[in-house]
Scaffold this active site. Structure first.
Site, PDB file in Angstrom:
ATOM      1  N   CYS A 191      13.864 -33.449  16.068  1.00  0.00           N
ATOM      2  CA  CYS A 191      14.980 -32.635  16.530  1.00  0.00           C
ATOM      3  C   CYS A 191      15.141 -32.804  18.037  1.00  0.00           C
ATOM      4  O   CYS A 191      14.172 -33.049  18.755  1.00  0.00           O
ATOM      5  CB  CYS A 191      14.741 -31.164  16.200  1.00  0.00           C
ATOM      6  SG  CYS A 191      14.732 -30.796  14.428  1.00  0.00           S
ATOM      7  N   HIS A 195       7.942 -32.968  15.304  1.00  0.00           N
ATOM      8  CA  HIS A 195       8.874 -31.889  15.621  1.00  0.00           C
ATOM      9  C   HIS A 195       9.434 -32.128  17.023  1.00  0.00           C
ATOM     10  O   HIS A 195       8.796 -32.780  17.855  1.00  0.00           O
ATOM     11  CB  HIS A 195       8.158 -30.531  15.587  1.00  0.00           C
ATOM     12  CG  HIS A 195       7.899 -30.024  14.201  1.00  0.00           C
ATOM     13  ND1 HIS A 195       8.902 -29.792  13.282  1.00  0.00           N
ATOM     14  CD2 HIS A 195       6.732 -29.697  13.569  1.00  0.00           C
ATOM     15  CE1 HIS A 195       8.385 -29.343  12.151  1.00  0.00           C
ATOM     16  NE2 HIS A 195       7.064 -29.271  12.298  1.00  0.00           N
TER      17      HIS A 195
END
Length: 440
Positions: free
Chosen positions: A302, A260
């Site tokens: 991300c 992430h």
């Protein structure tokens, strides 16, 4: 490229006439017959770019290619803000936009140097080369001429296709590169895959696909799953130490970081703590055995929370084919940015300030500030990358990554918190100084 080629040169006061003349020679060598030239303070560059955009939109009609040269003292340019100023330009939608950022050290007079001289000569001599290939060759030449300067240029690309400003026919066979411009991969190859699986559905498919590709390409692969933020750093350090202490030459490394991402591009470990990607890249660049060897880094994470709706016609998807409407394009696509020094080879980027940053290819699954997409089948980036490299393992890696980006840009994605299609776009950063082919 259909339509005229437009160019703009913005320079701060103090730039020498010789540097401007050298730039004009580059424009002519690249096929830009006319160029707007303006002198302004660095603070006025944004206003000048806004005026340039308005003039292009008022002209009415598509543009084939845009080239913007920005010349200023080192550290004063904010490239992302300047590049974003041209994003809303309707005349430039879908066309390549090239930004050449030239800078100098504190107090230095901006004079033409090895980079501009070499770029003009290469463009004139090898117009059939793609601009990315040409820049890689130029980086190699500049590095040879500036031995001991401790600097290297870098390019950032979100192009969706091969950009050949010489107008070569697409059916013309590619000319074989000189052996001196290609990395020698006859030695050992090593890969490190660090992947957070927990809480990331589909991540296991990315690990399996990428691990199989590395094996097929002859990489000795080390896999670690669900590393904490501290473990990201520790694994990179141990990987570097193993490379430095092993016997025999190491010709290439590949490192994949999958996790992430935080709101400012941080990697989040399995413990939810943050690791800075730039620090991890720097760790690898300090490896002694990898000096002059290609280092490939893949970051599937991300880099913020923005979901790009893209630019183009707002047409219901199933009507597009019937209406023959052009596709929606990611807002950040079709940009090639080159950062270097007017005198030689300095890159003004904060993470590209020394020779330690040479020979690095970093590929981000998303542009700065944006979401990287993944579902139960894996991520768009890793799955497409594996598909393209398995089909063309002997191709020029930079050109193959451009093809990967084209396919990623064509996909429409529905995120978990939006009902409208969204777009994704890769960011490719390269300071490679030779052609890189993973399979001979």
């Amino acid at each position: 490229m259909q339509g005229p080629r437009v160019a703009l040169s913005l320079s701060s006061p103090g730039v020498s006439a010789a540097a401007i003349t050298a730039l004009e020679g580059v424009f002519r060598a690249l096929g830009f017959e006319s160029c707007e030239r303006r002198e302004a303070s660095v603070q006025g560059f944004l206003e000048e770019l806004a005026g340039f955009r308005e003039r292009l939109d008022a002209h009415g009609g598509p543009v084939g290619c845009a080239l913007v040269a920005l010349v200023a003292p080192s550290g004063q340019l904010q490239p992302q803000q300047l590049i974003r100023e041209l994003s809303p330009c309707g005349a430039l939608q879908g066309c390549p936009k090239v930004f050449l950022l030239l800078s100098s050290g504190p107090g230095a007079t901006l004079e033409p140097g090895a980079f501009l001289t070499g770029l003009r000569e290469l463009c004139s001599r090898s117009p059939h080369w793609s601009l990315v290939q040409l820049l890689t060759e130029l980086f190699h030449r500049v590095a040879e001429e500036s031995t001991g300067s401790g600097c290297c240029p870098v390019l950032h690309s979100s192009l969706r296709g091969s950009l050949c400003l010489g107008g070569a026919e697409p059916w013309r066979p590619e000319l074989a590169p000189s052996p001196s411009t290609q990395y020698d991969l006859s030695g050992a190859r090593a890969a490190l895959l660090l992947a957070v699986i927990r809480g990331r559905p589909g991540a296991q498919h990315d690990v399996e696909a990428l691990g199989g590709l590395c094996q097929a390409l002859g990489f000795e692969t080390t896999l670690r799953t669900d590393p904490t933020a501290q473990a990201f750093q520790e694994e990179l350090t141990q990987f570097r130490e193993r490379l430095d202490t092993r016997g025999g030459a190491v010709s290439c490394v590949l490192v994949a970081l999958m996790a992430h991402g935080g709101p400012r591009g941080q990697l989040l470990g399995a413990d939810g703590q943050e690791a800075q990607p730039e620090v991890l890249v720097r760790e690898l660049s300090h490896c002694r055995v990898l000096r002059g060897r290609p280092k490939v880094l893949l970051l599937q994470a991300c880099r913020g929370g923005n979901r790009d709706a893209g630019v183009g016609p707002t047409v219901i998807p199933w009507y597009r084919r019937w209406l023959r409407a052009p596709p929606v394009i990611p807002s950040h696509a079709d940009v090639l940015q080159i950062q270097t020094d007017a005198q030689g080879s300095f890159s003004g980027g904060p993470s590209s300030e020394s020779a330690d940053q040479a020979d690095i290819l970093t590929v981000y699954a998303a542009t700065e500030g944006c979401v990287a997409y993944r579902d139960e089948k894996g991520s768009d980036f890793i799955q497409t990358l594996v598909e393209v490299l398995r089909a063309h393992p002997g191709g020029d890696l930079l050109e193959l990554l451009t093809e990967v980006n084209r396919r990623v840009c064509e996909q429409d994605v529905l995120g978990p918190d939006c009902d409208e299609p969204r777009k994704a776009c890769l960011e490719i950063r390269s300071s490679l100084q030779r052609r890189l082919c993973l399979q001979a």
